[in-house]
Design an enzyme around this catalytic site. Structure first.
Site, PDB file in Angstrom:
ATOM      1  N   GLU A 273      88.957  33.782  -2.971  1.00  0.00           N
ATOM      2  CA  GLU A 273      90.235  34.222  -3.532  1.00  0.00           C
ATOM      3  C   GLU A 273      91.264  33.173  -3.062  1.00  0.00           C
ATOM      4  OE1 GLU A 273      89.686  39.015  -2.392  1.00  0.00           O
ATOM      5  OE2 GLU A 273      90.505  37.830  -0.883  1.00  0.00           O
ATOM      6  N   ARG A 312     109.794  30.209   3.429  1.00  0.00           N
ATOM      7  CA  ARG A 312     108.494  29.651   4.355  1.00  0.00           C
ATOM      8  C   ARG A 312     109.420  29.161   5.488  1.00  0.00           C
ATOM      9  NH1 ARG A 312     105.216  26.473   3.533  1.00  0.00           N
ATOM     10  NH2 ARG A 312     103.522  27.591   4.456  1.00  0.00           N
ATOM     11  N   CYS A 341     124.366  33.399   4.400  1.00  0.00           N
ATOM     12  CA  CYS A 341     124.863  33.825   5.726  1.00  0.00           C
ATOM     13  C   CYS A 341     123.775  34.006   7.126  1.00  0.00           C
ATOM     14  CB  CYS A 341     125.902  34.758   5.560  1.00  0.00           C
ATOM     15  SG  CYS A 341     126.899  34.699   4.266  1.00  0.00           S
ATOM     16  N   TYR A 370     103.776  30.999  -2.386  1.00  0.00           N
ATOM     17  CA  TYR A 370     104.697  31.663  -1.496  1.00  0.00           C
ATOM     18  C   TYR A 370     106.095  30.953  -1.375  1.00  0.00           C
ATOM     19  CZ  TYR A 370      99.948  32.881  -0.231  1.00  0.00           C
ATOM     20  OH  TYR A 370      98.768  33.484  -0.473  1.00  0.00           O
TER      21      TYR A 370
HETATM   22  N1  PLP Z   1      92.829  37.284  -0.100  1.00  0.00           N
HETATM   23  C1  PLP Z   1      93.799  38.007   0.699  1.00  0.00           C
HETATM   24  C2  PLP Z   1      93.180  39.074   0.785  1.00  0.00           C
HETATM   25  C3  PLP Z   1      94.889  37.642   1.088  1.00  0.00           C
HETATM   26  O1  PLP Z   1      95.444  38.524   1.877  1.00  0.00           O
HETATM   27  C4  PLP Z   1      95.168  36.114   0.826  1.00  0.00           C
HETATM   28  C5  PLP Z   1      96.637  35.742   1.247  1.00  0.00           C
HETATM   29  O2  PLP Z   1      97.265  36.369   2.019  1.00  0.00           O
HETATM   30  C6  PLP Z   1      94.570  35.436  -0.131  1.00  0.00           C
HETATM   31  C7  PLP Z   1      93.338  35.613  -0.436  1.00  0.00           C
HETATM   32  C8  PLP Z   1      94.940  34.102  -0.391  1.00  0.00           C
HETATM   33  O3  PLP Z   1      95.366  33.149   0.563  1.00  0.00           O
HETATM   34  P1  PLP Z   1      95.478  31.805   0.532  1.00  0.00           P
HETATM   35  O4  PLP Z   1      96.848  31.598  -0.362  1.00  0.00           O
HETATM   36  O5  PLP Z   1      95.619  31.151   1.664  1.00  0.00           O
HETATM   37  O6  PLP Z   1      94.269  31.311  -0.192  1.00  0.00           O
END
Ligand code: PLP
Length: 413
Positions: A273, A312, A341, A370
């Protein structure tokens, strides 16, 4: 690493000069490079080719439909965490069988929608959630696959706000409880625990924590086998770090070389992911210098982007490299701040920066992940325009919001 480069002293995204983009679209402006985006996806795919994982890009990193569609067209699945992200995934044409769904707080309505659509599986984060899925699946007369999200209690050495695999974090289930839950869930009529999931944090630049977590999981899988528990999937989450400053994160290939033997030994279908790794360096935020303000203590470069556009630095003290749109020799120490502000509204503090004057532009680098997805309307600021560049072609992928957009859902009783 990315397609934002100086050519003949001017910053380009692929074949397009950034200055041309700001003249045409104004600022603050998010600019994404299509080829950087796809290149990062393909790098990961190639590195893990021996096990052919399903790479489910993490929608939260950047959820623009054009970004999702570009990745889905290359075979990516999607990792979602809400009904809204499910809606986006479908709009982007992602087959439901390539969608995995995490989140500690899925509502009954969200669970029902995802079951009806037939997603690949839920990443389940607690026993009450598992009970809820069983209950809803039974009512819908559907049998549902889930992966239990395990909290492996490892230290990923990243910012505490993006550490997710320690027992003090709200995410996942500890190994001891997970075993009990899996054995208990064997009695469930409409839920099948077919996998395990881990996601230990984000912007992780070394492999140790990944290896530690995966090792714990492989031992756990072996224990479950002894109890005749049959699994199909192992989801190793996201978290791969990128270069913002002087980090030396592992490459996709290096990461694969280290974890492939462990993953192969499980015999399970692997899901990944990644979010930041794919989109982080594929986007920048371009902003205009409004004023340069000298005070007895500091020089402030006041720009037209704010923490509502890119939170960020304010949220995590995150570092983003900042460049002028042409190469300059003179540097000066300054803070780059937004118009909001809040004293937390900054992009750089006491940083040696190119000397810029009013009306000039700065590029805040590595803002693809992000960035826009965490943006807000704080201070009633319209959210930025987003453009996607592919070689010489420029597409607006989100128009700048209007003032009318700001009040669209508001009602004066
Ligand atoms: N999978 C899960 C469950 C997450 O919470 C996140 C990010 O918070 C990600 C994948 C993606 O993480 P990254 O952008 O660090 O690869």
């Amino acid at each position: 690493m990315h397609d934002f480069k100086f050519k003949k002293n001017a910053l380009f995204c692929e074949d397009v000069r950034i200055e041309k983009l700001v003249e045409r679209f104004g600022t603050p402006l998010y600019v994404y490079s299509y080829h950087t985006l796809i290149d990062h996806f393909l790098k990961l795919k190639k590195a893990f080719e021996p096990i052919k994982p399903l790479i489910c890009y993490s929608v939260k990193a950047n959820s623009n439909l054009a970004i999702l569609k570009s990745l889905v067209n290359k075979g990516s699945g999607l990792d979602i965490v809400s009904g809204g992200e499910l809606f986006r995934a479908l709009k982007a044409g992602c087959p439901s069988g390539r969608i995995v769904y995490a989140s500690v707080g899925k509502t009954a309505k969200e669970i029902e929608e995802a079951i009806r659509l037939g997603i690949l599986f839920f990443n389940v984060e607690s026993l009450p959630e598992l009970n809820s899925i069983q209950h809803i699946a039974k009512r819908l007369k559907k049998r549902v696959n889930v992966a239990l999200r395990i909290n492996p209690d490892v230290e990923p050495k990243t910012h505490k706000y993006i550490t997710t695999g320690k027992l003090t974090n709200k995410f996942g289930i500890d190994l001891f409880s997970a075993k009990k839950i899996i054995l208990y869930a064997r009695g469930f009529s409409h839920v099948n625990v077919s996998g395990l999931h881990i996601h230990i944090g984000s912007q992780i630049t070394t492999s140790e924590a990944f290896v530690a977590a995966i090792k714990k999981i492989t031992v756990f899988i072996a224990q479950l086998k002894k109890e005749s528990v049959k699994l199909d999937y192992l989801n190793i989450g996201g978290g791969l770090g990128i270069v913002y400053d002087k980090e030396t994160p592992q490459t996709a290939q290096r990461f694969a070389d280290i974890v492939l033997p462990l993953l192969k030994s499980t015999g399970l279908k692997i899901i990944m992911e990644p979010g930041r790794f794919i989109v982080g360096n594929a986007g920048i935020l371009v902003t205009k210098v409004l004023y340069v303000k000298n005070t007895p203590k500091k020089k402030f470069i006041i720009v037209d982007a704010g923490m509502n556009d890119l939170i960020r630095p304010s949220l995590y003290g995150a570092y983003h490299n900042i460049l002028a749109l042409d190469k300059r020799v003179g540097l000066e120490k300054a803070d780059v701040v937004g118009p909001i502000c809040e004293s937390g509204d900054f992009f750089a503090k006491d940083r040696m920066l190119p000397q810029v004057g009013e009306g000039e532009y700065l590029a805040i680098m590595s803002a693809g992940a992000y960035g826009f997805s965490m943006s807000s309307n704080y201070n009633s600021r319209r959210r930025a325009e987003e453009v996607l560049v592919s070689k010489g072609r420029v597409s607006v992928i989100r128009r700048r919001e209007s003032y009318q957009d700001l009040v669209r859902n508001e009602v004066i009783p």
